[in-house]
Design a protein around this motif. Structure first.
Motif, short mmCIF file in Angstrom:
data_model
loop_
_atom_site.label_atom_id
_atom_site.label_comp_id
_atom_site.label_asym_id
_atom_site.label_seq_id
_atom_site.Cartn_x
_atom_site.Cartn_y
_atom_site.Cartn_z
N ILE A 121 0.83 -1.21 0.00
CA ILE A 121 0.00 0.00 0.00
C ILE A 121 0.86 1.26 0.00
O ILE A 121 0.37 2.36 0.25
N GLU A 122 2.15 1.09 -0.26
CA GLU A 122 3.12 2.19 -0.41
C GLU A 122 3.36 2.97 0.87
O GLU A 122 3.76 4.13 0.83
N GLN A 123 3.10 2.32 2.00
CA GLN A 123 3.49 2.89 3.29
C GLN A 123 4.91 2.40 3.58
O GLN A 123 5.15 1.57 4.46
N ASN A 124 5.87 2.93 2.82
CA ASN A 124 7.23 2.39 2.83
C ASN A 124 7.95 2.62 4.16
O ASN A 124 8.80 1.80 4.54
N ALA A 125 7.64 3.69 4.85
CA ALA A 125 8.32 3.96 6.12
C ALA A 125 7.95 2.90 7.16
O ALA A 125 8.82 2.37 7.86
N ILE A 126 6.65 2.56 7.23
CA ILE A 126 6.21 1.54 8.18
C ILE A 126 6.75 0.17 7.78
O ILE A 126 7.23 -0.60 8.62
N GLY A 127 6.67 -0.13 6.48
CA GLY A 127 7.19 -1.41 6.00
C GLY A 127 8.68 -1.55 6.23
O GLY A 127 9.16 -2.62 6.63
N GLY A 128 9.41 -0.48 6.01
CA GLY A 128 10.86 -0.51 6.25
C GLY A 128 11.20 -0.71 7.71
O GLY A 128 12.17 -1.42 8.05
N PHE A 129 10.41 -0.11 8.59
CA PHE A 129 10.64 -0.29 10.03
C PHE A 129 10.38 -1.73 10.45
O PHE A 129 11.13 -2.31 11.24
N GLN A 130 9.30 -2.33 9.90
CA GLN A 130 9.01 -3.74 10.19
C GLN A 130 10.15 -4.64 9.71
O GLN A 130 10.59 -5.55 10.43
N LEU A 131 10.63 -4.38 8.51
CA LEU A 131 11.71 -5.19 7.95
C LEU A 131 12.99 -5.03 8.76
O LEU A 131 13.72 -6.00 8.99
N ALA A 132 13.25 -3.80 9.20
CA ALA A 132 14.47 -3.55 9.99
C ALA A 132 14.43 -4.31 11.31
O ALA A 132 15.44 -4.85 11.76
N ILE A 133 13.26 -4.34 11.95
CA ILE A 133 13.13 -5.08 13.22
C ILE A 133 13.32 -6.57 13.00
O ILE A 133 14.02 -7.25 13.75
N PHE A 134 12.69 -7.09 11.94
CA PHE A 134 12.74 -8.53 11.69
C PHE A 134 14.15 -8.99 11.29
O PHE A 134 14.61 -10.04 11.75
N VAL A 135 14.82 -8.23 10.46
CA VAL A 135 16.14 -8.64 9.96
C VAL A 135 17.26 -8.10 10.84
O VAL A 135 18.29 -8.75 11.00
N GLY A 136 17.04 -6.92 11.40
CA GLY A 136 18.12 -6.27 12.13
C GLY A 136 18.54 -7.00 13.39
O GLY A 136 19.74 -7.07 13.71
N PHE A 137 17.58 -7.56 14.11
CA PHE A 137 17.93 -8.25 15.36
C PHE A 137 18.82 -9.48 15.13
O PHE A 137 19.84 -9.63 15.81
N PRO A 138 18.48 -10.39 14.19
CA PRO A 138 19.40 -11.51 13.94
C PRO A 138 20.79 -11.06 13.50
O PRO A 138 21.80 -11.67 13.88
N ILE A 139 20.84 -10.00 12.69
CA ILE A 139 22.16 -9.49 12.27
C ILE A 139 22.94 -8.97 13.47
O ILE A 139 24.15 -9.19 13.60
N LEU A 140 22.23 -8.30 14.37
CA LEU A 140 22.86 -7.79 15.59
C LEU A 140 23.42 -8.93 16.43
O LEU A 140 24.53 -8.84 16.97
N VAL A 141 22.65 -10.00 16.53
CA VAL A 141 23.10 -11.16 17.32
C VAL A 141 24.33 -11.79 16.69
O VAL A 141 25.32 -12.11 17.37
#
Length: 211
Positions: A121-141
């Motif tokens: 639905i082109e809400q890219n800021a919200i989608g990007g934040f969701q993706l960052a949370i999902f992918v960012g934590f494993p990368i951090l670990v």
């Protein structure tokens, strides 16, 4: 003099009561005559001289009848562009620019953690934040916690208490991460099921989930 003043006062009151109770003549309302004589009189600005099928714009009973990508103005004197629609002059068809509610719902159901529904639905800021949370934590670990834990395990002064001090924050963080993803997943499903979301351009979703 006092009696005369009383008579004048009573007479004035009676006169005012008669005026108030007497019927007043209704005001005549002028209703405009012909508002349109043919379909072209109803065309929006910018579409004059083009051909629009009568199923979209038509003149009926001297009023403009507008459908799909057009809507009638308050006075029914002309049609205007419907928000979130467009008219293709070449194909002479109305195109619905709204995003599909059903598609957004199923994307949120299966790929919510990746932000797929919000990207759709082109809400890219919200989608990007969701993706960052999902992918960012494993990368951090993998990039921070594992090297630190491996370093302490290989050291001569490694002890069990030190392991617990490193391991427990990771466990708590993982639980919080999972809870956040699950809560956001439920919130997305409810929002798209109830048609509470709009696309980036402010257009509502095409309501077709129950169809």
């Amino acid at each position: 003099l006092l009696n005369m003043a009383s008579v004048i006062l009573v007479g004035s009151c009676l006169f005012l009561c008669v005026i108030q109770l007497s019927p007043t003549k209704a005001k005549s309302i002028t209703i405009p005559a012909s508002q349109c004589s043919n379909s072209s009189d109803c065309y929006p600005a910018g579409l004059n001289g083009t051909s629009i099928p009568t199923k979209y714009i038509n003149c009926s009973s001297q009023k403009c009848v507008c459908n799909d990508c057009f809507y009638a103005t308050n006075s029914y004197k002309s049609c205007a562009y419907q928000r979130c629609w467009e008219y293709n002059k070449t194909t002479q068809t109305c195109n619905d620019l709204r995003k599909d509610q059903r598609t957004a719902f199923f994307l949120s159901l299966f790929l919510s953690a990746l932000g797929a529904a919000n990207f759709y639905i082109e809400q890219n800021a919200i989608g990007g934040f969701q993706l960052a949370i999902f992918v960012g934590f494993p990368i951090l670990v993998c990039c921070i916690w594992l090297p630190i834990f491996t370093f302490y395990c290989d050291c001569d002064y490694y002890d069990e208490d030190q392991e617990k001090r490193i391991l427990w924050p990771l466990i708590v963080s993982c639980i919080v991460w999972i809870l956040v993803i699950m809560m956001w997943w439920v919130a997305d499903i409810v929002a798209f099921a109830e048609d509470l979301r709009t696309s980036e351009d402010g257009c509502p979703l095409r309501h077709n989930l129950g169809n």
